[in-house]
Design an enzyme around this catalytic site. Sequence first.
Site, PDB file in Angstrom:
ATOM      1  N   SER A 142       5.727  -1.297   4.038  1.00 37.29           N
ATOM      2  CA  SER A 142       5.764  -2.317   5.086  1.00 37.29           C
ATOM      3  C   SER A 142       5.533  -3.699   4.472  1.00 37.29           C
ATOM      4  O   SER A 142       4.472  -3.951   3.890  1.00 37.29           O
ATOM      5  CB  SER A 142       4.676  -2.056   6.136  1.00 37.29           C
ATOM      6  OG  SER A 142       4.503  -3.218   6.920  1.00 37.29           O
ATOM      7  N   HIS A 160      10.287  -1.468   5.397  1.00 38.94           N
ATOM      8  CA  HIS A 160       9.832  -1.539   6.795  1.00 38.94           C
ATOM      9  C   HIS A 160       9.496  -2.993   7.146  1.00 38.94           C
ATOM     10  O   HIS A 160       8.660  -3.618   6.494  1.00 38.94           O
ATOM     11  CB  HIS A 160       8.594  -0.656   6.950  1.00 38.94           C
ATOM     12  CG  HIS A 160       8.110  -0.488   8.354  1.00 38.94           C
ATOM     13  ND1 HIS A 160       8.673   0.390   9.256  1.00 38.94           N
ATOM     14  CD2 HIS A 160       7.097  -1.097   9.012  1.00 38.94           C
ATOM     15  CE1 HIS A 160       8.005   0.323  10.401  1.00 38.94           C
ATOM     16  NE2 HIS A 160       7.059  -0.575  10.271  1.00 38.94           N
ATOM     17  N   ASP A 190       8.072  -5.440  10.011  1.00 38.10           N
ATOM     18  CA  ASP A 190       7.325  -5.488  11.286  1.00 38.10           C
ATOM     19  C   ASP A 190       7.578  -6.807  11.992  1.00 38.10           C
ATOM     20  O   ASP A 190       7.146  -7.857  11.528  1.00 38.10           O
ATOM     21  CB  ASP A 190       5.822  -5.339  11.006  1.00 38.10           C
ATOM     22  CG  ASP A 190       5.486  -3.918  10.623  1.00 38.10           C
ATOM     23  OD1 ASP A 190       4.857  -3.720   9.579  1.00 38.10           O
ATOM     24  OD2 ASP A 190       5.887  -3.006  11.365  1.00 38.10           O
ATOM     25  N   MET A 246       6.914  -9.087  15.247  1.00 37.92           N
ATOM     26  CA  MET A 246       5.907  -9.168  16.312  1.00 37.92           C
ATOM     27  C   MET A 246       6.081 -10.452  17.116  1.00 37.92           C
ATOM     28  O   MET A 246       6.376 -11.506  16.546  1.00 37.92           O
ATOM     29  CB  MET A 246       4.507  -9.154  15.696  1.00 37.92           C
ATOM     30  CG  MET A 246       4.233  -7.909  14.875  1.00 37.92           C
ATOM     31  SD  MET A 246       2.582  -7.994  14.138  1.00 37.92           S
ATOM     32  CE  MET A 246       2.629  -6.521  13.129  1.00 37.92           C
ATOM     33  N   HIS A 260      11.059  -2.574  12.697  1.00 33.36           N
ATOM     34  CA  HIS A 260      10.149  -2.116  13.754  1.00 33.36           C
ATOM     35  C   HIS A 260       9.831  -3.316  14.633  1.00 33.36           C
ATOM     36  O   HIS A 260       9.092  -4.210  14.230  1.00 33.36           O
ATOM     37  CB  HIS A 260       8.881  -1.568  13.069  1.00 33.36           C
ATOM     38  CG  HIS A 260       7.803  -1.155  14.010  1.00 33.36           C
ATOM     39  ND1 HIS A 260       6.498  -0.992  13.603  1.00 33.36           N
ATOM     40  CD2 HIS A 260       7.819  -0.888  15.348  1.00 33.36           C
ATOM     41  CE1 HIS A 260       5.757  -0.614  14.643  1.00 33.36           C
ATOM     42  NE2 HIS A 260       6.542  -0.546  15.708  1.00 33.36           N
ATOM     43  N   MET A 277       8.042  -4.956  17.588  1.00 33.39           N
ATOM     44  CA  MET A 277       6.919  -4.859  18.524  1.00 33.39           C
ATOM     45  C   MET A 277       7.001  -6.072  19.449  1.00 33.39           C
ATOM     46  O   MET A 277       6.263  -7.056  19.297  1.00 33.39           O
ATOM     47  CB  MET A 277       5.597  -4.848  17.739  1.00 33.39           C
ATOM     48  CG  MET A 277       5.391  -3.550  16.965  1.00 33.39           C
ATOM     49  SD  MET A 277       4.221  -3.701  15.620  1.00 33.39           S
ATOM     50  CE  MET A 277       5.354  -4.219  14.314  1.00 33.39           C
ATOM     51  N   MET A 289       2.818   5.670  16.157  1.00 35.24           N
ATOM     52  CA  MET A 289       1.850   4.705  15.645  1.00 35.24           C
ATOM     53  C   MET A 289       0.517   5.417  15.423  1.00 35.24           C
ATOM     54  O   MET A 289      -0.006   6.068  16.346  1.00 35.24           O
ATOM     55  CB  MET A 289       1.674   3.556  16.647  1.00 35.24           C
ATOM     56  CG  MET A 289       2.875   2.645  16.784  1.00 35.24           C
ATOM     57  SD  MET A 289       3.508   1.990  15.230  1.00 35.24           S
ATOM     58  CE  MET A 289       2.089   1.043  14.651  1.00 35.24           C
ATOM     59  N   GLY A 300       0.090  -4.150  15.603  1.00 36.78           N
ATOM     60  CA  GLY A 300      -0.209  -5.585  15.586  1.00 36.78           C
ATOM     61  C   GLY A 300      -0.743  -6.078  14.258  1.00 36.78           C
ATOM     62  O   GLY A 300      -0.561  -7.245  13.908  1.00 36.78           O
ATOM     63  N   ASP A 304       3.097   5.463  11.088  1.00 37.65           N
ATOM     64  CA  ASP A 304       2.915   4.058  10.728  1.00 37.65           C
ATOM     65  C   ASP A 304       1.521   3.570  11.110  1.00 37.65           C
ATOM     66  O   ASP A 304       1.183   3.545  12.291  1.00 37.65           O
ATOM     67  CB  ASP A 304       3.988   3.254  11.492  1.00 37.65           C
ATOM     68  CG  ASP A 304       3.992   1.787  11.128  1.00 37.65           C
ATOM     69  OD1 ASP A 304       4.722   1.042  11.796  1.00 37.65           O
ATOM     70  OD2 ASP A 304       3.269   1.387  10.195  1.00 37.65           O
ATOM     71  N   GLY A 357       1.646  -0.075   4.200  1.00 38.05           N
ATOM     72  CA  GLY A 357       1.622  -1.491   3.806  1.00 38.05           C
ATOM     73  C   GLY A 357       0.534  -1.693   2.763  1.00 38.05           C
ATOM     74  O   GLY A 357       0.789  -1.734   1.562  1.00 38.05           O
TER      75      GLY A 357
END
Length: 216
Positions: free
Chosen positions: A7, A32, A34, A36, A65, A67, A136, A141, A172, A194
């Site tokens: 990540s 990956h 993320d 957000m 991914h 979010m 998850m 977050g 994850d 990560g």
Amino acid sequence: MVLVAPSLLAADLGNIQQQIKLVEKAGADWLHFDIMDGHFVPNLSFGPDFVRQLRPLSKLFFDVHIMVENPLQFLPMFYDSGADMITFHYEAAPDINKVIKELKKHNIKVGISVKPRTSVEVLQPFLGDIDNILIMTVEPGFGGQSFMDNQLEKIASAKQMIANLPITLEVDGGINPQTAESCVQKGANVLVAGSAIFKSPNPDLIIKQMQNLRRK
Ligand code: DX5
Ligand code: ZN
């Protein structure tokens, strides 16, 4: 075969090119990303341009991914970003089938993620249309959180639900060689990590240790 998806949230962004090369050399399978929005999760991270600008730098599978609240409104920003798969959250999408349809229309693989408090059975109606389930194992977050082992039974239920369907089972949050071992035993076959990778003095070893895990 267990796949490892570093990540980038935990990467040294000031040296992102070198960090990608590092995990590629170590044999990582996916990257990956993320994304957000500060609404669905209380944090901000990267946008579609981050994905787009890294696309020419790597041949790895781009596992995005998102979010974000109401993912449908953001999808168009990713269509030409080079994302290979977009995994959105069940809890964030009022019309799941519409998101699935839009992604397929743009030849992007489809993943759905559930937060720790959401049961994985809610995904049953969509199994015929998706490529990935993301469980998850932390509240989404932030990176660097501790693994929630009360999600292990959920991984096992997801594995049972998927049975022989061509759907990857990705986990994850707080994943390292130790927690990954339990996840793989329950049926996970894609591991997002990560901090375990990017904060390690030996990312290569961490990636190899996780790829070598086998379901006994
Ligand atoms: C959290 C993200 C995870 C996170 C993983 O919301 O979805 O991908 O970056 O970071 P670690 O492996 O440090 O828990
Ligand atoms: Zn993630």
